[in-house]
Design a protein around this motif. Sequence first.
Motif, PDB file in Angstrom:
ATOM      1  N   GLU A   1       0.825  -1.205   0.000  1.00  0.00           N
ATOM      2  CA  GLU A   1       0.000   0.000   0.000  1.00  0.00           C
ATOM      3  C   GLU A   1       0.864   1.263   0.000  1.00  0.00           C
ATOM      4  OE1 GLU A   1      -2.496  -0.352   3.373  1.00  0.00           O
ATOM      5  OE2 GLU A   1      -3.584  -2.107   2.617  1.00  0.00           O
ATOM      6  N   ALA A   2       1.950   1.223   0.772  1.00  0.00           N
ATOM      7  CA  ALA A   2       2.837   2.381   0.812  1.00  0.00           C
ATOM      8  C   ALA A   2       3.488   2.623  -0.538  1.00  0.00           C
ATOM      9  CB  ALA A   2       3.902   2.185   1.884  1.00  0.00           C
ATOM     10  N   ALA A   3       3.909   1.530  -1.203  1.00  0.00           N
ATOM     11  CA  ALA A   3       4.528   1.674  -2.519  1.00  0.00           C
ATOM     12  C   ALA A   3       3.531   2.219  -3.537  1.00  0.00           C
ATOM     13  CB  ALA A   3       5.080   0.328  -2.977  1.00  0.00           C
ATOM     14  N   ARG A   4       2.293   1.740  -3.475  1.00  0.00           N
ATOM     15  CA  ARG A   4       1.282   2.233  -4.412  1.00  0.00           C
ATOM     16  C   ARG A   4       0.945   3.700  -4.145  1.00  0.00           C
ATOM     17  NH1 ARG A   4      -1.763  -1.488  -7.079  1.00  0.00           N
ATOM     18  NH2 ARG A   4      -2.322   0.364  -8.303  1.00  0.00           N
ATOM     19  N   SER A   5       1.042   4.093  -2.876  1.00  0.00           N
ATOM     20  CA  SER A   5       0.677   5.462  -2.526  1.00  0.00           C
ATOM     21  C   SER A   5       1.664   6.496  -3.047  1.00  0.00           C
ATOM     22  CB  SER A   5       0.558   5.595  -1.002  1.00  0.00           C
ATOM     23  OG  SER A   5       1.833   5.487  -0.391  1.00  0.00           O
ATOM     24  N   ILE A   6       2.906   6.059  -3.356  1.00  0.00           N
ATOM     25  CA  ILE A   6       3.891   7.007  -3.890  1.00  0.00           C
ATOM     26  C   ILE A   6       3.988   6.912  -5.411  1.00  0.00           C
ATOM     27  CG2 ILE A   6       5.221   7.016  -1.762  1.00  0.00           C
ATOM     28  CD1 ILE A   6       7.234   5.161  -3.078  1.00  0.00           C
ATOM     29  N   GLY A   7       3.035   6.222  -6.011  1.00  0.00           N
ATOM     30  CA  GLY A   7       2.948   6.223  -7.466  1.00  0.00           C
ATOM     31  C   GLY A   7       3.458   4.992  -8.175  1.00  0.00           C
ATOM     32  N   MET A   8       3.902   3.987  -7.426  1.00  0.00           N
ATOM     33  CA  MET A   8       4.365   2.754  -8.071  1.00  0.00           C
ATOM     34  C   MET A   8       3.178   1.926  -8.547  1.00  0.00           C
ATOM     35  SD  MET A   8       7.515   1.222  -5.814  1.00  0.00           S
ATOM     36  CE  MET A   8       9.077   2.085  -5.654  1.00  0.00           C
ATOM     37  N   SER A   9       3.375   1.239  -9.670  1.00  0.00           N
ATOM     38  CA  SER A   9       2.370   0.285 -10.102  1.00  0.00           C
ATOM     39  C   SER A   9       2.502  -0.973  -9.244  1.00  0.00           C
ATOM     40  CB  SER A   9       2.569  -0.072 -11.584  1.00  0.00           C
ATOM     41  OG  SER A   9       3.795  -0.769 -11.760  1.00  0.00           O
ATOM     42  N   ARG A  10       1.535  -1.879  -9.380  1.00  0.00           N
ATOM     43  CA  ARG A  10       1.587  -3.120  -8.596  1.00  0.00           C
ATOM     44  C   ARG A  10       2.840  -3.919  -8.939  1.00  0.00           C
ATOM     45  NH1 ARG A  10      -1.775  -6.506  -5.738  1.00  0.00           N
ATOM     46  NH2 ARG A  10      -1.450  -8.749  -6.024  1.00  0.00           N
ATOM     47  N   LEU A  11       3.153  -4.000 -10.231  1.00  0.00           N
ATOM     48  CA  LEU A  11       4.337  -4.742 -10.656  1.00  0.00           C
ATOM     49  C   LEU A  11       5.613  -4.095 -10.135  1.00  0.00           C
ATOM     50  CD1 LEU A  11       5.518  -7.083 -12.251  1.00  0.00           C
ATOM     51  CD2 LEU A  11       5.478  -5.618 -14.296  1.00  0.00           C
ATOM     52  N   GLU A  12       5.695  -2.780 -10.193  1.00  0.00           N
ATOM     53  CA  GLU A  12       6.879  -2.080  -9.681  1.00  0.00           C
ATOM     54  C   GLU A  12       7.028  -2.273  -8.177  1.00  0.00           C
ATOM     55  OE1 GLU A  12       7.249   1.699 -12.801  1.00  0.00           O
ATOM     56  OE2 GLU A  12       6.025   1.870 -10.982  1.00  0.00           O
ATOM     57  N   ALA A  13       5.924  -2.259  -7.463  1.00  0.00           N
ATOM     58  CA  ALA A  13       5.979  -2.461  -6.010  1.00  0.00           C
ATOM     59  C   ALA A  13       6.487  -3.866  -5.680  1.00  0.00           C
ATOM     60  CB  ALA A  13       4.597  -2.238  -5.409  1.00  0.00           C
ATOM     61  N   ILE A  14       6.008  -4.845  -6.429  1.00  0.00           N
ATOM     62  CA  ILE A  14       6.467  -6.228  -6.199  1.00  0.00           C
ATOM     63  C   ILE A  14       7.959  -6.343  -6.498  1.00  0.00           C
ATOM     64  CG2 ILE A  14       6.268  -8.597  -7.016  1.00  0.00           C
ATOM     65  CD1 ILE A  14       3.294  -8.058  -7.507  1.00  0.00           C
ATOM     66  N   ARG A  15       8.365  -5.738  -7.607  1.00  0.00           N
ATOM     67  CA  ARG A  15       9.757  -5.868  -8.040  1.00  0.00           C
ATOM     68  C   ARG A  15      10.732  -5.128  -7.138  1.00  0.00           C
ATOM     69  NH1 ARG A  15      12.183  -3.567 -13.796  1.00  0.00           N
ATOM     70  NH2 ARG A  15      14.381  -4.061 -13.369  1.00  0.00           N
ATOM     71  N   HIS A  16      10.400  -3.908  -6.749  1.00  0.00           N
ATOM     72  CA  HIS A  16      11.368  -3.062  -6.045  1.00  0.00           C
ATOM     73  C   HIS A  16      11.221  -3.081  -4.528  1.00  0.00           C
ATOM     74  CE1 HIS A  16      12.869  -1.382  -9.792  1.00  0.00           C
ATOM     75  NE2 HIS A  16      11.618  -1.126 -10.170  1.00  0.00           N
ATOM     76  N   VAL A  17      10.064  -3.490  -4.020  1.00  0.00           N
ATOM     77  CA  VAL A  17       9.832  -3.445  -2.575  1.00  0.00           C
ATOM     78  C   VAL A  17       9.676  -4.844  -1.973  1.00  0.00           C
ATOM     79  CG1 VAL A  17       8.311  -2.592  -0.745  1.00  0.00           C
ATOM     80  CG2 VAL A  17       8.754  -1.174  -2.769  1.00  0.00           C
ATOM     81  N   ILE A  18       8.813  -5.640  -2.572  1.00  0.00           N
ATOM     82  CA  ILE A  18       8.476  -6.938  -1.983  1.00  0.00           C
ATOM     83  C   ILE A  18       9.562  -7.984  -2.236  1.00  0.00           C
ATOM     84  CG2 ILE A  18       6.748  -8.757  -1.846  1.00  0.00           C
ATOM     85  CD1 ILE A  18       5.789  -6.033  -0.892  1.00  0.00           C
ATOM     86  N   VAL A  19       9.964  -8.133  -3.504  1.00  0.00           N
ATOM     87  CA  VAL A  19      10.899  -9.203  -3.873  1.00  0.00           C
ATOM     88  C   VAL A  19      12.246  -9.094  -3.155  1.00  0.00           C
ATOM     89  CG1 VAL A  19      12.279 -10.128  -5.785  1.00  0.00           C
ATOM     90  CG2 VAL A  19       9.826  -9.761  -6.074  1.00  0.00           C
ATOM     91  N   PRO A  20      12.889  -7.917  -3.069  1.00  0.00           N
ATOM     92  CA  PRO A  20      14.180  -7.871  -2.361  1.00  0.00           C
ATOM     93  C   PRO A  20      14.094  -8.362  -0.917  1.00  0.00           C
ATOM     94  CG  PRO A  20      13.858  -5.878  -3.655  1.00  0.00           C
ATOM     95  CD  PRO A  20      12.558  -6.604  -3.687  1.00  0.00           C
ATOM     96  N   GLN A  21      13.019  -8.010  -0.224  1.00  0.00           N
ATOM     97  CA  GLN A  21      12.874  -8.479   1.152  1.00  0.00           C
ATOM     98  C   GLN A  21      12.562  -9.971   1.204  1.00  0.00           C
ATOM     99  OE1 GLN A  21      10.691  -5.575   3.836  1.00  0.00           O
ATOM    100  NE2 GLN A  21      10.091  -4.748   1.830  1.00  0.00           N
ATOM    101  N   ALA A  22      11.740 -10.436   0.268  1.00  0.00           N
ATOM    102  CA  ALA A  22      11.372 -11.849   0.244  1.00  0.00           C
ATOM    103  C   ALA A  22      12.582 -12.734  -0.030  1.00  0.00           C
ATOM    104  CB  ALA A  22      10.284 -12.092  -0.800  1.00  0.00           C
ATOM    105  N   LEU A  23      13.460 -12.304  -0.928  1.00  0.00           N
ATOM    106  CA  LEU A  23      14.653 -13.091  -1.224  1.00  0.00           C
ATOM    107  C   LEU A  23      15.530 -13.228   0.013  1.00  0.00           C
ATOM    108  CD1 LEU A  23      15.653 -11.801  -4.782  1.00  0.00           C
ATOM    109  CD2 LEU A  23      14.722 -14.036  -4.176  1.00  0.00           C
ATOM    110  N   ARG A  24      15.643 -12.154   0.779  1.00  0.00           N
ATOM    111  CA  ARG A  24      16.448 -12.226   2.003  1.00  0.00           C
ATOM    112  C   ARG A  24      15.819 -13.176   3.012  1.00  0.00           C
ATOM    113  NH1 ARG A  24      18.529  -6.068   3.415  1.00  0.00           N
ATOM    114  NH2 ARG A  24      19.688  -5.710   1.485  1.00  0.00           N
ATOM    115  N   ARG A  25      14.522 -13.122   3.147  1.00  0.00           N
ATOM    116  CA  ARG A  25      13.857 -13.987   4.120  1.00  0.00           C
ATOM    117  C   ARG A  25      13.827 -15.452   3.684  1.00  0.00           C
ATOM    118  NH1 ARG A  25       8.532 -10.625   6.339  1.00  0.00           N
ATOM    119  NH2 ARG A  25       9.725  -8.984   7.436  1.00  0.00           N
ATOM    120  N   SER A  26      14.051 -15.717   2.415  1.00  0.00           N
ATOM    121  CA  SER A  26      13.985 -17.089   1.918  1.00  0.00           C
ATOM    122  C   SER A  26      15.298 -17.848   2.074  1.00  0.00           C
ATOM    123  CB  SER A  26      13.583 -17.087   0.440  1.00  0.00           C
ATOM    124  OG  SER A  26      14.590 -16.483  -0.359  1.00  0.00           O
ATOM    125  N   VAL A  27      16.366 -17.169   2.492  1.00  0.00           N
ATOM    126  CA  VAL A  27      17.676 -17.818   2.568  1.00  0.00           C
ATOM    127  C   VAL A  27      17.674 -19.032   3.498  1.00  0.00           C
ATOM    128  CG1 VAL A  27      20.094 -17.531   3.263  1.00  0.00           C
ATOM    129  CG2 VAL A  27      18.967 -15.781   1.888  1.00  0.00           C
TER     130      VAL A  27
END
Length: 277
Positions: free
Chosen positions: A175-201
């Motif tokens: 929601e925060a990423a969308r509120s600053i103008g990111m699309s859903r895909l951009e939010a997943i790519r730049h916000v969600i995925v980097p954190q998810a990769l770290r947590r998946s180690v």
Amino acid sequence: MDFAVQAADAAVTLPVGQLLPIGEETVGRLLGEDVEFVYRNAEYLLWGAVISVLLTVTSILLGFLAGFPAGAIETYGSGYSRAFVRKFGVLLRGTPILVIMLVTFFVLPYGIVHGAVEALLGALDFVLGPTPFTAAVDVPGAFVAATLALGFRSAAYQSQIFRGALQSIDEGQMEAARSIGMSRLEAIRHVIVPQALRRSVPGFQNEFTIVLKDTSIAFAIGLAELLKRSEDLFIEQTTAILEVIVFISLLYFVLTFTTNRTLDYVNNRFAIPGESS
């Protein structure tokens, strides 16, 4: 020609005395003939360990390339794509790896992939010029089939690792990423995925270890990995069975221990600040 033998010929050949500095007779006199037999064939078994490591790397890479998109589809996809990925993953996770490997080798047309791999090596040889590796190594079909079997089975498990990691990210960040103008895909790519990769180690660390040990199943289709080479020694000299088993078990332990310690470092190095490692 055997894959490991070709790789050994492509590398710089060292005299046996440099690899095994203690004489065989000394080992036999101190520890017995069976240990001397293992010592004499240690280099043969070590090349089998090299094949096991190579098979692990190719399988894990294939599992990641297929598993991460599958986990993303299960999390953010909808309709038929999500249903297909889920059902295919359940099928792979519920089938014994031995069955998957035998079906891949004897039923599926893995030769298409095998031809593509050989074409890729030929292209590298053409672009980079003749190299000892590409000129000497002929990748066997059994290696390709084992990579496909282990890779797609690993993808089925890695998809769940990544799905859990993606779902663990708080929805407020989207929601925060969308509120600053990111699309859903951009939010997943730049916000969600980097954190998810770290947590998946941590989960990925467990999967890496499992795949490394499961490479031993490739002996069923004749690939000269560590376990298959041990079987060859059993046929040659049956009285050293225990010693051979202990030696290859030690090799597997060293490989898994090294892998775990390396991934522990990666997990601590790239942990999300503020979260316990």
